[in-house]
Structures are given as C-alpha cells and as structure tokens.
Motif scaffolding. Structure first.
Motif, PDB file in Angstrom:
ATOM      1  N   THR A   1     -17.796  30.686 -33.276  1.00 54.99           N
ATOM      2  CA  THR A   1     -18.490  30.213 -34.469  1.00 54.99           C
ATOM      3  C   THR A   1     -19.941  30.669 -34.406  1.00 54.99           C
ATOM      4  OG1 THR A   1     -17.051  28.275 -34.549  1.00 54.99           O
ATOM      5  CG2 THR A   1     -19.090  28.181 -35.828  1.00 54.99           C
TER       6      THR A   1
ATOM      7  N   GLU B   1     -23.679  30.804 -36.206  1.00 55.37           N
ATOM      8  CA  GLU B   1     -24.412  29.825 -37.012  1.00 55.37           C
ATOM      9  C   GLU B   1     -25.733  30.418 -37.447  1.00 55.37           C
ATOM     10  OE1 GLU B   1     -26.413  25.448 -36.205  1.00 55.37           O
ATOM     11  OE2 GLU B   1     -24.632  26.033 -35.095  1.00 55.37           O
TER      12      GLU B   1
ATOM     13  N   LYS C   1     -22.298  28.471 -41.316  1.00 57.90           N
ATOM     14  CA  LYS C   1     -21.429  28.987 -40.258  1.00 57.90           C
ATOM     15  C   LYS C   1     -20.042  29.220 -40.839  1.00 57.90           C
ATOM     16  CE  LYS C   1     -21.303  24.379 -38.401  1.00 57.90           C
ATOM     17  NZ  LYS C   1     -22.333  23.797 -37.612  1.00 57.90           N
TER      18      LYS C   1
ATOM     19  N   TYR D   1     -14.271  24.282 -39.908  1.00 57.92           N
ATOM     20  CA  TYR D   1     -14.992  23.849 -38.716  1.00 57.92           C
ATOM     21  C   TYR D   1     -14.393  22.549 -38.203  1.00 57.92           C
ATOM     22  CZ  TYR D   1     -18.889  22.530 -35.697  1.00 57.92           C
ATOM     23  OH  TYR D   1     -19.653  22.186 -34.623  1.00 57.92           O
ATOM     24  N   ASP D   2     -14.072  22.531 -36.915  1.00 61.60           N
ATOM     25  CA  ASP D   2     -13.543  21.335 -36.251  1.00 61.60           C
ATOM     26  C   ASP D   2     -14.481  21.033 -35.084  1.00 61.60           C
ATOM     27  OD1 ASP D   2     -12.221  19.557 -34.489  1.00 61.60           O
ATOM     28  OD2 ASP D   2     -10.246  20.310 -35.082  1.00 61.60           O
ATOM     29  N   GLU D   3     -15.306  20.016 -35.239  1.00 57.81           N
ATOM     30  CA  GLU D   3     -16.331  19.724 -34.235  1.00 57.81           C
ATOM     31  C   GLU D   3     -15.746  19.513 -32.838  1.00 57.81           C
ATOM     32  OE1 GLU D   3     -20.256  16.922 -33.542  1.00 57.81           O
ATOM     33  OE2 GLU D   3     -19.320  17.015 -35.508  1.00 57.81           O
ATOM     34  N   ASP D   4     -14.573  18.899 -32.750  1.00 53.65           N
ATOM     35  CA  ASP D   4     -13.964  18.660 -31.436  1.00 53.65           C
ATOM     36  C   ASP D   4     -13.558  19.958 -30.748  1.00 53.65           C
ATOM     37  OD1 ASP D   4     -14.257  15.909 -31.710  1.00 53.65           O
ATOM     38  OD2 ASP D   4     -12.286  15.684 -32.642  1.00 53.65           O
TER      39      ASP D   4
ATOM     40  N   ASP E   1     -14.723  23.207 -31.802  1.00 46.28           N
ATOM     41  CA  ASP E   1     -15.729  24.273 -31.937  1.00 46.28           C
ATOM     42  C   ASP E   1     -17.050  23.995 -31.247  1.00 46.28           C
ATOM     43  OD1 ASP E   1     -14.097  25.895 -33.477  1.00 46.28           O
ATOM     44  OD2 ASP E   1     -14.669  24.929 -35.339  1.00 46.28           O
ATOM     45  N   LYS E   2     -17.244  22.793 -30.705  1.00 43.60           N
ATOM     46  CA  LYS E   2     -18.550  22.440 -30.156  1.00 43.60           C
ATOM     47  C   LYS E   2     -18.388  21.814 -28.775  1.00 43.60           C
ATOM     48  CE  LYS E   2     -22.659  20.342 -32.079  1.00 43.60           C
ATOM     49  NZ  LYS E   2     -23.130  19.556 -33.215  1.00 43.60           N
ATOM     50  N   LYS E   3     -19.215  22.268 -27.834  1.00 42.43           N
ATOM     51  CA  LYS E   3     -19.230  21.690 -26.480  1.00 42.43           C
ATOM     52  C   LYS E   3     -20.689  21.365 -26.126  1.00 42.43           C
ATOM     53  CE  LYS E   3     -18.734  22.920 -21.651  1.00 42.43           C
ATOM     54  NZ  LYS E   3     -18.710  24.064 -20.749  1.00 42.43           N
TER      55      LYS E   3
END
Length: 131
Positions: free
Chosen positions: A62, A64, A118, A122-125, A127-129
């Motif tokens: 992803t 941004e 972006k 989008y799936d925050e769980d 796509d994001k760490k």
C-alpha cells in the motif's frame, strides 16, 4: 526529492510547491504501483478529455500520498526491514509526499489540514503493522 534506503530502494518522493516549474513532471517510473507527478500549467491550457480503462492489476504493498493544504507536518521515514530511522521531512502548505515502501510516522508541527490518498480497498488489520 527522492529518498532511498541503504539498499537503494525508493522509499518516498517529496514534491515542494516552489519546485513545481515544469509543465508535466512524473517522478515515478511507468511500472511503479503508484504514479506521482506534478503539473505547472498556464491559464487556457487543457488536459484532453479522457477516462481510464479498467485493468486488473497486482499490487504488492500500500503506497500512501499526502498533500499539505494548511499548517505544517513532519513525516518520519523508516527502513522497511530493520524498522530503523531513515529521514525526517517537514512539509509546508502545497508540499506533497508519496511513500512507496518502508515505514512512516506523521507528527503535526502546527494545526494542519492535509489530504491523504492510497490504493484500496484498504483493510487496516491486514495492511498496517505498528512498530
């Protein structure tokens, strides 16, 4: 301004409002997952009427982007693998950044308004760490 990590991988590109002087300047290569460009056009010029065709694409990460409209923000960039500090970039109104890989943090220097964009969905769980 292109920001690369210690391995030479492109992490981010910064466009400063005052540096946008070329009519059309694409900062990214045609095969990049996210395209980033700036334009400086004169009254009466035209970008011809067009649409974008549907295409199936494979996106591996992803990217941004941020455009600062008001205030000032600070973007801190990190190397992806080591999650180690890479560079700190201050963005003023009209400045923009696209973050293509690595990690980042955003601090508000002033009360600010900015636009973020972006790829989706989008799936925050997934796509994001946080680190």
């Amino acid at each position: 301004m292109k920001i690369k990590n210690s391995s030479g991988e492109l992490i981010a590109i910064v466009s400063r409002l005052n540096d946008i002087t070329e009519k059309r300047n694409f900062y990214t290569e045609d095969d990049a997952e996210m395209q980033f460009a700036s334009f400086s056009l004169s009254k009466g010029e035209n970008i011809k009427r067009h649409k974008h065709n549907k295409q199936e694409r494979t996106v591996y990460s992803t990217s941004e982007g941020i455009v600062v409209l008001q205030g000032c923000i600070e973007v801190i960039l990190y190397e992806a693998e080591a999650e180690k500090f890479l560079e700190k970039v201050k963005l003023d109104p009209g400045d923009s950044i696209v973050m293509l890989s690595g990690g980042h943090e955003i601090n508000l220097v002033d009360d600010s308004k900015f636009v973020e964009f972006k790829q989706g969905p989008y799936d925050e769980d997934l796509d994001k760490k946080l680190f």
